[in-house]
Motif scaffolding. Sequence first.
Motif, PDB file in Angstrom:
ATOM      1  N   VAL A 144       0.972   3.443 -17.592  1.00 35.90           N
ATOM      2  CA  VAL A 144       1.428   3.539 -16.198  1.00 35.90           C
ATOM      3  C   VAL A 144       1.842   2.160 -15.696  1.00 35.90           C
ATOM      4  O   VAL A 144       2.910   1.995 -15.102  1.00 35.90           O
ATOM      5  N   VAL A 145       1.010   1.151 -15.961  1.00 39.45           N
ATOM      6  CA  VAL A 145       1.346  -0.218 -15.569  1.00 39.45           C
ATOM      7  C   VAL A 145       2.635  -0.651 -16.274  1.00 39.45           C
ATOM      8  O   VAL A 145       3.524  -1.249 -15.657  1.00 39.45           O
ATOM      9  N   ASP A 146       2.769  -0.307 -17.550  1.00 38.50           N
ATOM     10  CA  ASP A 146       3.988  -0.650 -18.296  1.00 38.50           C
ATOM     11  C   ASP A 146       5.213   0.000 -17.663  1.00 38.50           C
ATOM     12  O   ASP A 146       6.265  -0.625 -17.548  1.00 38.50           O
ATOM     13  N   TYR A 147       5.076   1.259 -17.257  1.00 36.03           N
ATOM     14  CA  TYR A 147       6.208   1.936 -16.630  1.00 36.03           C
ATOM     15  C   TYR A 147       6.635   1.229 -15.339  1.00 36.03           C
ATOM     16  O   TYR A 147       7.818   1.000 -15.101  1.00 36.03           O
ATOM     17  N   ARG A 188       5.747  10.894 -18.112  1.00 36.21           N
ATOM     18  CA  ARG A 188       4.290  11.014 -18.026  1.00 36.21           C
ATOM     19  C   ARG A 188       3.743  10.053 -16.967  1.00 36.21           C
ATOM     20  O   ARG A 188       2.886  10.427 -16.164  1.00 36.21           O
ATOM     21  N   ALA A 189       4.242   8.821 -16.953  1.00 33.97           N
ATOM     22  CA  ALA A 189       3.775   7.828 -15.973  1.00 33.97           C
ATOM     23  C   ALA A 189       4.160   8.236 -14.557  1.00 33.97           C
ATOM     24  O   ALA A 189       3.354   8.121 -13.627  1.00 33.97           O
ATOM     25  N   LYS A 190       5.391   8.738 -14.382  1.00 31.11           N
ATOM     26  CA  LYS A 190       5.819   9.185 -13.058  1.00 31.11           C
ATOM     27  C   LYS A 190       4.918  10.327 -12.583  1.00 31.11           C
ATOM     28  O   LYS A 190       4.505  10.367 -11.419  1.00 31.11           O
ATOM     29  N   GLY A 191       4.586  11.253 -13.482  1.00 28.94           N
ATOM     30  CA  GLY A 191       3.697  12.356 -13.138  1.00 28.94           C
ATOM     31  C   GLY A 191       2.313  11.868 -12.743  1.00 28.94           C
ATOM     32  O   GLY A 191       1.705  12.373 -11.796  1.00 28.94           O
ATOM     33  N   TYR A 192       1.805  10.870 -13.461  1.00 34.57           N
ATOM     34  CA  TYR A 192       0.491  10.309 -13.148  1.00 34.57           C
ATOM     35  C   TYR A 192       0.495   9.722 -11.736  1.00 34.57           C
ATOM     36  O   TYR A 192      -0.395  10.004 -10.926  1.00 34.57           O
ATOM     37  N   LEU A 193       1.518   8.920 -11.435  1.00 37.49           N
ATOM     38  CA  LEU A 193       1.603   8.282 -10.111  1.00 37.49           C
ATOM     39  C   LEU A 193       1.787   9.317  -9.007  1.00 37.49           C
ATOM     40  O   LEU A 193       1.204   9.186  -7.929  1.00 37.49           O
ATOM     41  N   GLU A 194       2.574  10.363  -9.273  1.00 37.13           N
ATOM     42  CA  GLU A 194       2.741  11.436  -8.284  1.00 37.13           C
ATOM     43  C   GLU A 194       1.402  12.130  -8.022  1.00 37.13           C
ATOM     44  O   GLU A 194       1.089  12.491  -6.885  1.00 37.13           O
ATOM     45  N   GLY A 195       0.609  12.292  -9.076  1.00 36.05           N
ATOM     46  CA  GLY A 195      -0.712  12.902  -8.932  1.00 36.05           C
ATOM     47  C   GLY A 195      -1.641  12.043  -8.083  1.00 36.05           C
ATOM     48  O   GLY A 195      -2.400  12.563  -7.261  1.00 36.05           O
ATOM     49  N   VAL A 196      -1.583  10.731  -8.270  1.00 36.71           N
ATOM     50  CA  VAL A 196      -2.407   9.824  -7.466  1.00 36.71           C
ATOM     51  C   VAL A 196      -2.017   9.927  -5.996  1.00 36.71           C
ATOM     52  O   VAL A 196      -2.878  10.024  -5.112  1.00 36.71           O
ATOM     53  N   VAL A 197      -0.716   9.939  -5.734  1.00 34.79           N
ATOM     54  CA  VAL A 197      -0.233  10.043  -4.347  1.00 34.79           C
ATOM     55  C   VAL A 197      -0.678  11.374  -3.739  1.00 34.79           C
ATOM     56  O   VAL A 197      -1.171  11.425  -2.602  1.00 34.79           O
ATOM     57  N   ALA A 198      -0.533  12.464  -4.492  1.00 33.71           N
ATOM     58  CA  ALA A 198      -0.930  13.788  -3.987  1.00 33.71           C
ATOM     59  C   ALA A 198      -2.432  13.836  -3.716  1.00 33.71           C
ATOM     60  O   ALA A 198      -2.868  14.386  -2.700  1.00 33.71           O
ATOM     61  N   ALA A 199      -3.242  13.243  -4.592  1.00 39.67           N
ATOM     62  CA  ALA A 199      -4.695  13.244  -4.400  1.00 39.67           C
ATOM     63  C   ALA A 199      -5.080  12.456  -3.150  1.00 39.67           C
ATOM     64  O   ALA A 199      -6.000  12.839  -2.429  1.00 39.67           O
ATOM     65  N   ASN A 217       0.804  -1.214   0.000  1.00 40.42           N
ATOM     66  CA  ASN A 217       0.000   0.000   0.000  1.00 40.42           C
ATOM     67  C   ASN A 217       0.840   1.269   0.000  1.00 40.42           C
ATOM     68  O   ASN A 217       0.311   2.365  -0.146  1.00 40.42           O
ATOM     69  N   THR A 218       2.149   1.134   0.161  1.00 42.19           N
ATOM     70  CA  THR A 218       3.004   2.319   0.156  1.00 42.19           C
ATOM     71  C   THR A 218       3.958   2.325  -1.027  1.00 42.19           C
ATOM     72  O   THR A 218       4.722   3.270  -1.183  1.00 42.19           O
ATOM     73  N   ARG A 219       3.936   1.302  -1.839  1.00 41.00           N
ATOM     74  CA  ARG A 219       4.771   1.277  -3.054  1.00 41.00           C
ATOM     75  C   ARG A 219       3.967   0.673  -4.197  1.00 41.00           C
ATOM     76  O   ARG A 219       3.023  -0.062  -3.978  1.00 41.00           O
ATOM     77  N   TRP A 220       4.373   1.018  -5.421  1.00 43.17           N
ATOM     78  CA  TRP A 220       3.655   0.548  -6.609  1.00 43.17           C
ATOM     79  C   TRP A 220       4.119  -0.830  -7.045  1.00 43.17           C
ATOM     80  O   TRP A 220       3.351  -1.581  -7.635  1.00 43.17           O
ATOM     81  N   GLY A 221       5.360  -1.140  -6.785  1.00 37.95           N
ATOM     82  CA  GLY A 221       5.887  -2.437  -7.189  1.00 37.95           C
ATOM     83  C   GLY A 221       7.133  -2.751  -6.403  1.00 37.95           C
ATOM     84  O   GLY A 221       7.700  -1.889  -5.726  1.00 37.95           O
ATOM     85  N   SER A 222       7.547  -4.004  -6.465  1.00 39.28           N
ATOM     86  CA  SER A 222       8.787  -4.405  -5.810  1.00 39.28           C
ATOM     87  C   SER A 222       9.403  -5.545  -6.591  1.00 39.28           C
ATOM     88  O   SER A 222       8.730  -6.237  -7.365  1.00 39.28           O
ATOM     89  N   CYS A 223      10.701  -5.703  -6.378  1.00 41.94           N
ATOM     90  CA  CYS A 223      11.454  -6.712  -7.104  1.00 41.94           C
ATOM     91  C   CYS A 223      12.473  -7.342  -6.166  1.00 41.94           C
ATOM     92  O   CYS A 223      13.111  -6.641  -5.381  1.00 41.94           O
ATOM     93  N   THR A 224      12.617  -8.653  -6.249  1.00 41.25           N
ATOM     94  CA  THR A 224      13.667  -9.367  -5.521  1.00 41.25           C
ATOM     95  C   THR A 224      14.588  -9.970  -6.582  1.00 41.25           C
ATOM     96  O   THR A 224      14.295 -11.047  -7.114  1.00 41.25           O
ATOM     97  N   PRO A 225      15.672  -9.246  -6.941  1.00 45.99           N
ATOM     98  CA  PRO A 225      16.543  -9.712  -8.022  1.00 45.99           C
ATOM     99  C   PRO A 225      17.096 -11.125  -7.810  1.00 45.99           C
ATOM    100  O   PRO A 225      17.214 -11.900  -8.766  1.00 45.99           O
TER     101      PRO A 225
END
Length: 198
Positions: free
Chosen positions: A142-145, A175-186, A116-124
């Motif tokens: 956005v999902v692709d990004y 553009r995707a980073k901006g979209y996600l930042e907007g969601v967080v701000a909202a 709930n605090t991050r969009w994705g995660s990876c365990t290399p």
Amino acid sequence: MPADPLHSAGKPQRSTTSQPPSGSGASAIEVRRSSRRRRTVSAYREGDRTVVLIPARMSEAEEQRWVSVMLDKLAAQESKRVLGDTELSERAQRLSAQYFEGRARPASVRWVTNQNTRWGSCTPSEGSIRLSHRLQGMPEYVVDYVLLHELAHLLVPGHGPRFWRLLEAYPRTERAKGYLEGVVAADRLPHLTDARGE
């Protein structure tokens, strides 16, 4: 309901095919004009082609405007469709091939509900990628990004210059980073009911 004039026998209609705007998700757009169609405009996907049906009387400028409107509507409808884990994994493989020459090879890609605090995660070390369920229903780019961001971590663990150079290949990164930042701000904004003290 009357039969669709485009699929019934009769006088052939004028049809034009063109390349779509970048990011529309289709390889070609076919505009079909019909003298029977008076006001309505519709569109659908036919394989890798988008077919837009318009009245024959429309000007070229109206045609261009309606093609753009219908591409946006189709994209919005498609973004509401939730990808399953298998489709998400296939998408990650396609993105890796397109942007990273197939070098990022995840062992697993799946949706999770505990981020709930991050969009994705990876365990290399395991090659596993997890995307937050909160991305479901967001625009495809956005999902692709986020997928590309996590795929890049399979190649470069941190967020240094080398990591960001990898993501420069994706044209919608900013553009995707901006979209996600907007969601967080909202999400941080007080709700109207809270502001009124209800």
